[in-house]
Design an enzyme around this catalytic site. Structure first.
Site, PDB file in Angstrom:
ATOM      1  N   VAL A 197       0.833  -1.207   0.000  1.00 41.30           N
ATOM      2  CA  VAL A 197       0.000   0.000   0.000  1.00 41.30           C
ATOM      3  C   VAL A 197       0.863   1.251   0.000  1.00 41.30           C
ATOM      4  CG1 VAL A 197      -1.712   1.303   1.320  1.00 41.30           C
ATOM      5  CG2 VAL A 197      -1.915  -1.173   1.132  1.00 41.30           C
TER       6      VAL A 197
ATOM      7  N   THR B 153      -1.085  -3.608   9.961  1.00 43.17           N
ATOM      8  CA  THR B 153      -1.942  -3.818  11.127  1.00 43.17           C
ATOM      9  C   THR B 153      -2.245  -5.317  11.197  1.00 43.17           C
ATOM     10  OG1 THR B 153      -3.859  -3.284   9.728  1.00 43.17           O
ATOM     11  CG2 THR B 153      -3.012  -1.527  11.130  1.00 43.17           C
TER      12      THR B 153
ATOM     13  N   GLU C 193      -7.861   2.598   1.581  1.00 43.69           N
ATOM     14  CA  GLU C 193      -7.410   2.260   0.222  1.00 43.69           C
ATOM     15  C   GLU C 193      -8.192   1.048  -0.279  1.00 43.69           C
ATOM     16  OE1 GLU C 193      -5.725  -0.644  -0.380  1.00 43.69           O
ATOM     17  OE2 GLU C 193      -5.449  -1.302   1.679  1.00 43.69           O
TER      18      GLU C 193
ATOM     19  N   LEU D  95      -6.933  -0.816  -2.955  1.00 39.63           N
ATOM     20  CA  LEU D  95      -5.957  -1.299  -3.934  1.00 39.63           C
ATOM     21  C   LEU D  95      -5.892  -2.815  -3.861  1.00 39.63           C
ATOM     22  CD1 LEU D  95      -3.061   1.152  -2.956  1.00 39.63           C
ATOM     23  CD2 LEU D  95      -4.838   1.499  -4.689  1.00 39.63           C
TER      24      LEU D  95
ATOM     25  N   CYS E  26      -5.330  -9.226   3.466  1.00 40.32           N
ATOM     26  CA  CYS E  26      -6.449  -8.313   3.739  1.00 40.32           C
ATOM     27  C   CYS E  26      -7.697  -9.047   4.214  1.00 40.32           C
ATOM     28  CB  CYS E  26      -6.732  -7.480   2.506  1.00 40.32           C
ATOM     29  SG  CYS E  26      -5.289  -6.541   2.008  1.00 40.32           S
TER      30      CYS E  26
ATOM     31  N   ARG F 275       1.201 -14.414   1.869  1.00 35.43           N
ATOM     32  CA  ARG F 275       0.642 -14.302   3.220  1.00 35.43           C
ATOM     33  C   ARG F 275      -0.805 -14.815   3.247  1.00 35.43           C
ATOM     34  NH1 ARG F 275       1.833  -8.148   4.404  1.00 35.43           N
ATOM     35  NH2 ARG F 275       1.157  -8.067   2.243  1.00 35.43           N
TER      36      ARG F 275
HETATM   37  C1  UGA Z   1      -8.563  -6.805  -1.338  1.00 37.41           C
HETATM   38  C2  UGA Z   1      -9.675  -5.889  -1.891  1.00 37.41           C
HETATM   39  O1  UGA Z   1     -10.176  -6.419  -3.113  1.00 37.41           O
HETATM   40  C3  UGA Z   1      -9.146  -4.468  -2.120  1.00 37.41           C
HETATM   41  O2  UGA Z   1     -10.212  -3.625  -2.519  1.00 37.41           O
HETATM   42  C4  UGA Z   1      -8.565  -3.940  -0.795  1.00 37.41           C
HETATM   43  O3  UGA Z   1      -8.025  -2.641  -0.942  1.00 37.41           O
HETATM   44  C5  UGA Z   1      -7.458  -4.872  -0.342  1.00 37.41           C
HETATM   45  O4  UGA Z   1      -8.014  -6.204  -0.163  1.00 37.41           O
HETATM   46  C6  UGA Z   1      -6.919  -4.361   0.967  1.00 37.41           C
HETATM   47  O5  UGA Z   1      -7.648  -4.353   1.958  1.00 37.41           O
HETATM   48  O6  UGA Z   1      -5.786  -3.855   0.997  1.00 37.41           O
HETATM   49  P1  UGA Z   1      -6.533  -8.177  -2.416  1.00 37.41           P
HETATM   50  O7  UGA Z   1      -6.407  -8.818  -1.069  1.00 37.41           O
HETATM   51  O8  UGA Z   1      -5.314  -7.667  -3.077  1.00 37.41           O
HETATM   52  O9  UGA Z   1      -7.566  -6.937  -2.343  1.00 37.41           O
HETATM   53  O10 UGA Z   1      -7.128  -9.256  -3.409  1.00 37.41           O
HETATM   54  P2  UGA Z   1      -8.552  -9.640  -4.024  1.00 37.41           P
HETATM   55  O11 UGA Z   1      -8.476  -9.528  -5.477  1.00 37.41           O
HETATM   56  O12 UGA Z   1      -9.657  -8.935  -3.345  1.00 37.41           O
HETATM   57  O13 UGA Z   1      -8.612 -11.204  -3.651  1.00 37.41           O
HETATM   58  C7  UGA Z   1      -8.612 -11.655  -2.298  1.00 37.41           C
HETATM   59  C8  UGA Z   1      -8.743 -13.164  -2.243  1.00 37.41           C
HETATM   60  O14 UGA Z   1     -10.037 -13.574  -2.661  1.00 37.41           O
HETATM   61  C9  UGA Z   1      -7.762 -13.919  -3.161  1.00 37.41           C
HETATM   62  O15 UGA Z   1      -7.261 -15.039  -2.464  1.00 37.41           O
HETATM   63  C10 UGA Z   1      -8.609 -14.347  -4.334  1.00 37.41           C
HETATM   64  O16 UGA Z   1      -8.140 -15.518  -4.959  1.00 37.41           O
HETATM   65  C11 UGA Z   1      -9.944 -14.599  -3.636  1.00 37.41           C
HETATM   66  N1  UGA Z   1     -11.114 -14.481  -4.551  1.00 37.41           N
HETATM   67  C12 UGA Z   1     -11.415 -13.295  -5.128  1.00 37.41           C
HETATM   68  C13 UGA Z   1     -11.903 -15.593  -4.779  1.00 37.41           C
HETATM   69  O17 UGA Z   1     -11.649 -16.707  -4.256  1.00 37.41           O
HETATM   70  N2  UGA Z   1     -12.998 -15.463  -5.598  1.00 37.41           N
HETATM   71  C14 UGA Z   1     -13.323 -14.281  -6.170  1.00 37.41           C
HETATM   72  O18 UGA Z   1     -14.348 -14.239  -6.899  1.00 37.41           O
HETATM   73  C15 UGA Z   1     -12.508 -13.178  -5.944  1.00 37.41           C
END
Ligand code: UGA
Length: 476
Positions: A11, A85, A150, A152, A276, A343
């Site tokens: 971030v 955090t 954020e 992101l 996250c 992670r």
């Molecule tokens: C997530 C949020 O999407 C962001 O908006 C937020 O800013 C970020 O956390 C954060 O709090 O910093 P991120 O953790 O990078 O982003 O990844 P995602 O694309 O949201 O995916 C999270 C998990 O869900 C991954 O393991 C992904 O494989 C899984 N996922 C996602 C699924 O199993 N199915 C889906 O349909 C979508």
């Protein structure tokens, strides 16, 4: 404007680089001396598409520098706190890094500072921060504290920063709100040189939503928890589909066509991971508990997610019968594609469970192997996917990297011991796998056997072929 960013994780680095890209003069600090030295010497502590190029170019232009927290506090009119955090044992977010930064600001800031929380924090952290700044302030300065959550996503964070759907700020003073609007002006008007696109895709300008600090803090936790809930929901639907013989892809498509539901985040799989969702869901449950609200809905979301890995281990166990001594190939270790982050990745729990059952695991990931090695030293890491699949009784597809979509099926057939694929992300074409002689298991869809297992009438539809394959499977 002169801005400071404290913390050079995913971030912080994206925020610092993004602000510099849109024209601000940015100072980014990092407390880990090795990481800081790497950044100062032009290296990258993490993999994130486009980020390295943006950092190189804004450093050349003299708009981004790296250094100590003290120097960052002295530099910026606004200080964006982007420190970690992590979760405590009881699920609460550990706010000690934020507290440390607040104390340093209170002691060292040479003038008015707008202190902005970008790290994901529990509601009312802004109020605590403000109190802390005045209690420890030795310089009788005035501070404003604002929340600027954020959104992101790792893997697309530079694009998300420059082309967001919305910018949320929570500020309890007009001065803070005005400053934040000014900082984000180039993004709100989409007026900057885009480092990603030569012509940016047409989309609506971002919406600027200004709320009070508490509401902005809640928006972040509620958004992540809601998305996690969507994923656990579709994973339960996938389980049901497996039992009744339905296809979760079709079910998700049918649901997603309703604009009230929407199709994104309805991809079933091995569960959500990363730094996250798992920790934010836990923290949101704790926030609700401490506020006397029963948010047991989220406890179920978490439970469903925790059971995902076991669900796949069970599938593999059923198919292989005995796991001890068998070689398994894991394709993909990162918690999602286009990142090197492992992670809370489901791959870690999966590999640990397989090793516990005595399996021999070889793995390949285009970016995440260095990070995985530190937590899973027992795994045999390979330079390419076919080497990992050599002699394997099953190939387990855990992260949906694009390169796995281009499988050379003939090559794979010649290296594996047994033609069995477990696609934990529904990313491959089942009929293609079957036509190359593979048994194909996926999520929430009937397993597909090699098409030549039993003669199927010439001219049979693909549905008939699938039904026939399912029937073969049931009869075994
Ligand atoms: C997530 C949020 O999407 C962001 O908006 C937020 O800013 C970020 O956390 C954060 O709090 O910093 P991120 O953790 O990078 O982003 O990844 P995602 O694309 O949201 O995916 C999270 C998990 O869900 C991954 O393991 C992904 O494989 C899984 N996922 C996602 C699924 O199993 N199915 C889906 O349909 C979508």
């Amino acid at each position: 404007m002169k801005l400071s960013v404290i913390g050079a994780g995913y971030v912080g680095l994206t925020t610092a680089a993004g602000f510099a890209q849109i024209g601000h003069e940015v100072f980014c600090s990092e407390s880990d001396p090795d990481k800081l030295a790497k950044l100062q010497n032009g290296g990258m502590p993490l993999f994130e598409p486009h980020l390295e190029n943006v950092i190189k170019s804004v450093r050349r232009a003299g708009r981004l520098r790296f250094g100590s927290t003290e120097d960052a506090i002295a530099w910026g009119d606004a200080i964006f706190i982007c420190v970690g955090t992590p979760p405590l044992a009881n699920g609460d977010a550990d706010l000690s890094a934020i507290e440390g930064v607040a104390r340093a600001i209170a002691k060292r800031a040479p003038g008015y500072r707008l202190v902005v929380e970008k790290s994901t924090v529990p509601v009312q952290t802004g109020a605590q921060l403000l109190k802390h700044l005045s209690v420890h302030g030795t310089n009788r300065l005035k501070y404003d504290v604002a929340s600027n959550p954020e959104f992101l996503r790792e893997g697309t964070s530079v694009e998300d920063f420059l082309h967001p759907d919305r910018i949320v700020i929570g500020a309890d003073s007009p001065r803070a709100a005005d400053l934040l609007r000014e900082i984000y002006e180039p993004i709100l008007k989409q007026k900057f040189t885009c480092p990603i696109h030569s012509i940016c895709p047409k989309r609506n300008d971002p919406i600027f939503l200004a709320t009070d600090t508490n509401s902005a803090e809640l928006i972040k936790h509620a958004s992540n928890s809601f998305l996690a809930m969507k994923i656990s929901f579709i994973n339960m639907v996938a389980n049901l589909c497996e039992v009744v013989g339905a296809d979760v892809t079709k079910v998700a498509q049918g649901m997603g066509l309703d604009p009230r539901i929407g199709s994104s985040f309805l991809n079933p799989g091995i569960g959500f991971g990363g730094f996250c969702f798992p920790k934010d869901v836990q923290a949101f449950i704790r926030i609700a508990e401490k506020s006397g609200c029963d948010f047991s809905l989220l406890k179920e979301v978490e439970k469903i997610n925790q059971r995902r890995v076991e669900h796949f281990v069970e599938k593999i166990r059923t198919e292989l019968w005995v796991m001890r001594g068998k070689k398994l190939a894991v394709w993909g270790l990162a918690f999602k594609p286009n990142t090197d982050d492992v992670r809370f990745a489901p791959s870690l729990a999966l590999v640990k469970a397989l090793l516990d059952e005595g399996a021999i695991v070889s793995a390949y990931d285009p970016e995440a192997m260095e990070k995985a090695k530190t937590v899973l030293p027992e795994v045999n890491y390979c330079a390419e996917p076919y080497a990992a699949a050599q002699g394997a009784e099953a190939v387990l597809l855990v992260t949906e990297w694009d390169e796995f979509r281009q499988i050379d099926w003939d090559r794979l057939s010649t290296v594996v011991e047994r033609q069995l694929i477990v696609d934990c992300r529904n990313m491959l074409d089942a009929s293609e796998a079957a036509s190359h002689g593979f048994h194909y298991f996926s999520v929430g869809r009937p397993p597909v056997l090699p098409v030549q297992t039993e003669p199927i009438p010439i001219g049979a539809s693909s549905l008939a072929r699938t039904e026939s394959a399912v029937e073969n499977y049931r009869r075994r």
